[in-house]
Design an enzyme around this catalytic site. Structure first.
Site, PDB file in Angstrom:
ATOM      1  CB  THR A   1      -0.786  -0.008   1.334  1.00 43.73           C
ATOM      2  OG1 THR A   1      -1.421   1.283   1.331  1.00 43.73           O
ATOM      3  CG2 THR A   1       0.044  -0.088   2.625  1.00 43.73           C
ATOM      4  CG  ASP A   2      -1.078   5.074  -0.958  1.00 44.96           C
ATOM      5  OD1 ASP A   2      -1.744   4.453  -0.155  1.00 44.96           O
ATOM      6  OD2 ASP A   2      -1.676   5.715  -1.687  1.00 44.96           O
ATOM      7  CD  GLU A   3      -3.381   3.588   4.469  1.00 43.31           C
ATOM      8  OE1 GLU A   3      -3.107   3.518   5.690  1.00 43.31           O
ATOM      9  OE2 GLU A   3      -4.493   3.745   4.084  1.00 43.31           O
TER      10      GLU A   3
ATOM     11  CE1 TYR B   1      -3.327  -2.629   5.782  1.00 44.95           C
ATOM     12  CE2 TYR B   1      -3.371  -0.291   5.158  1.00 44.95           C
ATOM     13  CZ  TYR B   1      -3.304  -1.452   4.477  1.00 44.95           C
ATOM     14  OH  TYR B   1      -3.482  -2.018   3.429  1.00 44.95           O
TER      15      TYR B   1
ATOM     16  CE  LYS C   1       0.127  -4.547   2.872  1.00 42.33           C
ATOM     17  NZ  LYS C   1      -0.477  -5.929   2.349  1.00 42.33           N
TER      18      LYS C   1
HETATM   19  P1  NAD Z   1      -9.747  -7.390   2.030  1.00 40.78           P
HETATM   20  O1  NAD Z   1      -9.667  -7.031   3.621  1.00 40.78           O
HETATM   21  O2  NAD Z   1     -10.857  -6.980   1.390  1.00 40.78           O
HETATM   22  O3  NAD Z   1      -9.238  -8.888   1.968  1.00 40.78           O
HETATM   23  C1  NAD Z   1      -8.280  -9.498   2.675  1.00 40.78           C
HETATM   24  C2  NAD Z   1      -8.511 -11.138   2.356  1.00 40.78           C
HETATM   25  O4  NAD Z   1      -7.334 -11.820   3.146  1.00 40.78           O
HETATM   26  C3  NAD Z   1      -9.810 -11.677   2.703  1.00 40.78           C
HETATM   27  O5  NAD Z   1     -10.420 -12.461   1.750  1.00 40.78           O
HETATM   28  C4  NAD Z   1      -9.482 -12.356   4.177  1.00 40.78           C
HETATM   29  O6  NAD Z   1     -10.214 -13.523   4.272  1.00 40.78           O
HETATM   30  C5  NAD Z   1      -7.980 -12.789   3.682  1.00 40.78           C
HETATM   31  N1  NAD Z   1      -7.190 -12.912   5.038  1.00 40.78           N
HETATM   32  C6  NAD Z   1      -7.170 -12.255   5.957  1.00 40.78           C
HETATM   33  N2  NAD Z   1      -6.482 -12.627   7.074  1.00 40.78           N
HETATM   34  C7  NAD Z   1      -5.973 -13.702   6.445  1.00 40.78           C
HETATM   35  C8  NAD Z   1      -5.091 -14.780   6.879  1.00 40.78           C
HETATM   36  N3  NAD Z   1      -4.584 -14.716   8.222  1.00 40.78           N
HETATM   37  N4  NAD Z   1      -4.865 -15.914   6.206  1.00 40.78           N
HETATM   38  C9  NAD Z   1      -5.422 -16.195   5.014  1.00 40.78           C
HETATM   39  N5  NAD Z   1      -6.298 -15.173   4.391  1.00 40.78           N
HETATM   40  C10 NAD Z   1      -6.392 -13.938   5.345  1.00 40.78           C
HETATM   41  O7  NAD Z   1      -8.592  -6.426   1.593  1.00 40.78           O
HETATM   42  P2  NAD Z   1      -7.962  -5.792   0.246  1.00 40.78           P
HETATM   43  O8  NAD Z   1      -8.666  -4.400   0.218  1.00 40.78           O
HETATM   44  O9  NAD Z   1      -8.576  -6.608  -0.944  1.00 40.78           O
HETATM   45  O10 NAD Z   1      -6.687  -5.567   0.122  1.00 40.78           O
HETATM   46  C11 NAD Z   1      -6.017  -6.844  -0.511  1.00 40.78           C
HETATM   47  C12 NAD Z   1      -4.315  -6.411  -0.321  1.00 40.78           C
HETATM   48  O11 NAD Z   1      -4.298  -5.143  -1.088  1.00 40.78           O
HETATM   49  C13 NAD Z   1      -3.935  -6.004   1.094  1.00 40.78           C
HETATM   50  O12 NAD Z   1      -2.655  -6.704   1.292  1.00 40.78           O
HETATM   51  C14 NAD Z   1      -3.930  -4.565   1.276  1.00 40.78           C
HETATM   52  O13 NAD Z   1      -2.954  -4.259   2.152  1.00 40.78           O
HETATM   53  C15 NAD Z   1      -3.550  -4.274   0.023  1.00 40.78           C
HETATM   54  N6  NAD Z   1      -3.996  -3.058  -0.563  1.00 40.78           N
HETATM   55  C16 NAD Z   1      -5.190  -2.548  -0.466  1.00 40.78           C
HETATM   56  C17 NAD Z   1      -5.692  -1.433  -1.003  1.00 40.78           C
HETATM   57  C18 NAD Z   1      -7.140  -0.970  -0.963  1.00 40.78           C
HETATM   58  O14 NAD Z   1      -7.600   0.111  -1.280  1.00 40.78           O
HETATM   59  N7  NAD Z   1      -8.156  -1.717  -0.495  1.00 40.78           N
HETATM   60  C19 NAD Z   1      -4.779  -0.557  -1.580  1.00 40.78           C
HETATM   61  C20 NAD Z   1      -3.381  -0.944  -1.558  1.00 40.78           C
HETATM   62  C21 NAD Z   1      -3.055  -2.266  -1.248  1.00 40.78           C
HETATM   63  O1  DAU Z   2      -4.185   4.078   0.377  1.00 42.28           O
HETATM   64  C1  DAU Z   2      -4.265   2.692   0.334  1.00 42.28           C
HETATM   65  C2  DAU Z   2      -5.050   2.162   1.526  1.00 42.28           C
HETATM   66  O2  DAU Z   2      -6.394   2.701   1.148  1.00 42.28           O
HETATM   67  C3  DAU Z   2      -5.073   0.564   1.701  1.00 42.28           C
HETATM   68  O3  DAU Z   2      -3.916   0.316   1.893  1.00 42.28           O
HETATM   69  C4  DAU Z   2      -6.088   0.187   2.768  1.00 42.28           C
HETATM   70  O4  DAU Z   2      -6.198  -1.283   2.897  1.00 42.28           O
HETATM   71  C5  DAU Z   2      -7.601   0.796   2.480  1.00 42.28           C
HETATM   72  O5  DAU Z   2      -8.511   0.496   3.637  1.00 42.28           O
HETATM   73  C6  DAU Z   2      -7.274   2.148   2.285  1.00 42.28           C
HETATM   74  O6  DAU Z   2      -7.069   2.949   3.523  1.00 42.28           O
HETATM   75  P1  DAU Z   2      -7.866   4.483   3.828  1.00 42.28           P
HETATM   76  O7  DAU Z   2      -7.965   4.579   5.299  1.00 42.28           O
HETATM   77  O8  DAU Z   2      -7.432   5.425   3.072  1.00 42.28           O
HETATM   78  O9  DAU Z   2      -9.306   4.070   3.411  1.00 42.28           O
HETATM   79  P2  DAU Z   2     -10.671   4.150   4.146  1.00 42.28           P
HETATM   80  O10 DAU Z   2     -11.862   3.957   3.086  1.00 42.28           O
HETATM   81  O11 DAU Z   2     -10.987   3.680   5.606  1.00 42.28           O
HETATM   82  O12 DAU Z   2     -11.029   6.037   4.460  1.00 42.28           O
HETATM   83  C7  DAU Z   2     -10.577   6.728   3.185  1.00 42.28           C
HETATM   84  C8  DAU Z   2     -10.702   8.130   3.793  1.00 42.28           C
HETATM   85  O13 DAU Z   2     -12.236   8.196   4.517  1.00 42.28           O
HETATM   86  C9  DAU Z   2      -9.620   8.454   4.862  1.00 42.28           C
HETATM   87  O14 DAU Z   2      -9.161   9.839   4.916  1.00 42.28           O
HETATM   88  C10 DAU Z   2     -10.783   8.265   6.258  1.00 42.28           C
HETATM   89  C11 DAU Z   2     -12.091   8.757   5.640  1.00 42.28           C
HETATM   90  N1  DAU Z   2     -13.281   8.216   6.371  1.00 42.28           N
HETATM   91  C12 DAU Z   2     -13.298   6.560   6.221  1.00 42.28           C
HETATM   92  C13 DAU Z   2     -14.195   5.996   6.882  1.00 42.28           C
HETATM   93  C14 DAU Z   2     -14.591   4.532   7.062  1.00 42.28           C
HETATM   94  C15 DAU Z   2     -14.471   8.760   6.813  1.00 42.28           C
HETATM   95  O15 DAU Z   2     -14.386  10.272   6.868  1.00 42.28           O
HETATM   96  N2  DAU Z   2     -15.296   8.001   7.415  1.00 42.28           N
HETATM   97  C16 DAU Z   2     -15.559   6.740   7.354  1.00 42.28           C
HETATM   98  O16 DAU Z   2     -16.325   6.052   8.036  1.00 42.28           O
END
Ligand code: NAD
Ligand code: DAU
Length: 352
Positions: free
Chosen positions: A135-137, A160, A164
């Site tokens: 992730t970019d975080e 988190y 990562k």
């Molecule tokens: P998600 O939470 O939707 O899915 C995670 C999956 O991993 C689920 O299917 C869960 O059952 C599985 N999982 C969790 N713990 C596990 C374990 N101990 N063993 C096996 N499986 C397990 O997440 P996502 O949003 O699809 O993110 C997927 C990946 O991409 C993550 O590594 C996250 O850090 C990265 N990522 C997400 C975003 C985003 O915006 N969602 C952006 C950048 C990177």
């Molecule tokens: O940048 C990549 C990341 O983006 C991934 O690595 C993470 O897995 C993914 O969850 C996401 O993280 P964020 O914290 O940016 O996403 P989230 O959707 O939780 O929040 C987006 C923005 O919205 C953030 O500034 C917090 C705000 N927010 C979020 C929630 C859930 C609110 O204002 N209210 C809310 O209820």
């Protein structure tokens, strides 16, 4: 049908991004056998894969990456040619209430996969690849200007992102120390079908449907760079096949939005789709207590992957949001299933 000649392990394939990656690889490479390993936590959902689950070159393995012996045994059984590792605890707010769960899955789980790959590949790394999806975080927070590049120093602020960042470092260290061929990508915020409704966009879509308040953290002036999930899956496919070993690539949408502007756009589009009066959903916006350690701004410089591999986002934001809203409106049953049970408890604790 082509003969199967590569076995690929995808972890977290029942989650949001993972399910799109599984579908993309299965439908693009008929010579691959795809093994989807997922623990089916609250975020994992086999409904996300209903359309492809009966394909002959697909196997689902229910299992936990924190279980060292189990992970070692499946690597010995299948001797995968490549790993695309997405399984993780992924929600920042949950990491604030339960940081250790993030260390277990994101750090120890990644270590178990690295050790199993190193052991079974036994330094015979020809045509092998360990792809870590990150992730970019990990880069922390930007001020009002600037972009994250691949050379930006790590500066994670939430449990988190710290977990990562730690797993990224371990992957890189296995490359340096043992020669394990790896690639890492650091991507910005994804959105799209199958997104779990704890994250901003799907949570707010669900709340608008149900005329529930829209909890905007702080003043809403936080900025995220949004990418349609299928564009991320295309980028992962490309990096897995064409990226250079021991390299990192940033992936982003060139699409920055302040939360409050995004929420207002979402309200406008939803009012149109639901035949509600313009302005009706905006009235649901409620400013709530800020997230602790809330990163002000993320924005990705995705020029490396563009120049080296020719990738750029293909779906513009209005089109992507439109598709996403339609998907949620057409999949009310999916939404009902994932918002019953544990979700209700989470929601009332989180937004009490
Ligand atoms: P998600 O939470 O939707 O899915 C995670 C999956 O991993 C689920 O299917 C869960 O059952 C599985 N999982 C969790 N713990 C596990 C374990 N101990 N063993 C096996 N499986 C397990 O997440 P996502 O949003 O699809 O993110 C997927 C990946 O991409 C993550 O590594 C996250 O850090 C990265 N990522 C997400 C975003 C985003 O915006 N969602 C952006 C950048 C990177
Ligand atoms: O940048 C990549 C990341 O983006 C991934 O690595 C993470 O897995 C993914 O969850 C996401 O993280 P964020 O914290 O940016 O996403 P989230 O959707 O939780 O929040 C987006 C923005 O919205 C953030 O500034 C917090 C705000 N927010 C979020 C929630 C859930 C609110 O204002 N209210 C809310 O209820």
């Amino acid at each position: 049908m082509n003969k199967i000649n590569r076995k690929i392990l995808i972890t977290g394939g029942a989650g949001f991004i993972g399910s799109h990656v599984v579908r993309r690889l299965l439908t693009s490479y008929s010579n691959y056998h795809i093994f989807n390993l997922d623990a089916l936590t609250y975020a994992g959902n086999l409904e996300n894969l209903k359309d492809i689950e009966t394909l002959a070159n697909y196997t689902f393995i229910k299992g936990d990456i924190t279980d060292e012996a189990f992970i070692s045994s499946i690597f010995k059984t299948y001797n995968f040619d490549g790993v695309i590792h997405l399984a993780a605890e992924s929600h920042v707010d949950r990491s604030i209430t339960d940081p250790l769960a993030f260390v277990k899955t994101n750090v120890i789980g990644t270590m178990n996969l690295l050790n199993a790959a190193k052991e079974v590949w036994n330094e015979n790394f020809n045509n092998k690849r360990f792809y870590h999806v990150s992730t970019d975080e990990v880069y922390g927070s930007l001020g009002e200007t600037g972009l994250f590049t691949e050379d930006t120093s790590y500066d994670p602020n939430s449990p988190y992102s710290a977990s990562k960042a730690s797993s990224d470092h371990f992957v890189r260290s296995y490359g340096e120390t043992y020669g394990l061929p790896y690639v890492i990508t650091n991507c910005s915020n994804n959105y799209g079908p199958n997104h779990f409704p704890e994250k901003l966009i799907p949570l707010f879509i669900n709340n608008i449907i149900n005329k529930q308040s829209l909890p905007v953290y702080g003043d809403g002036n936080y900025t995220r760079d949004w990418l349609f999930v299928e564009d991320h899956a295309v980028a992962i496919d490309l990096v897995f096949h064409k990226g250079k070993n021991q390299e990192t690539y940033n992936i982003g949408g060139f699409n920055e939005w302040k939360n409050i502007d995004l929420v207002k756009l979402l309200c406008k589009l939803m009012d149109q789709k639901l035949n509600r009066k313009q302005g009706e959903s905006e009235q649901l916006i409620t400013y709530v207590k800020d997230r602790p350690g809330h990163d002000l701004r993320y924005a990705i410089d995705a020029n490396k992957i563009n120049k080296e591999l020719g990738w750029k986002p293909s779906v513009n934001f209005e089109e992507g949001l439109d598709k996403t809203i339609d998907w949620f409106l057409e999949n009310q049953k999916w939404l009902d299933n994932v918002t019953s049970g544990e979700y209700k408890e989470y929601y009332s604790k989180m937004y009490k």
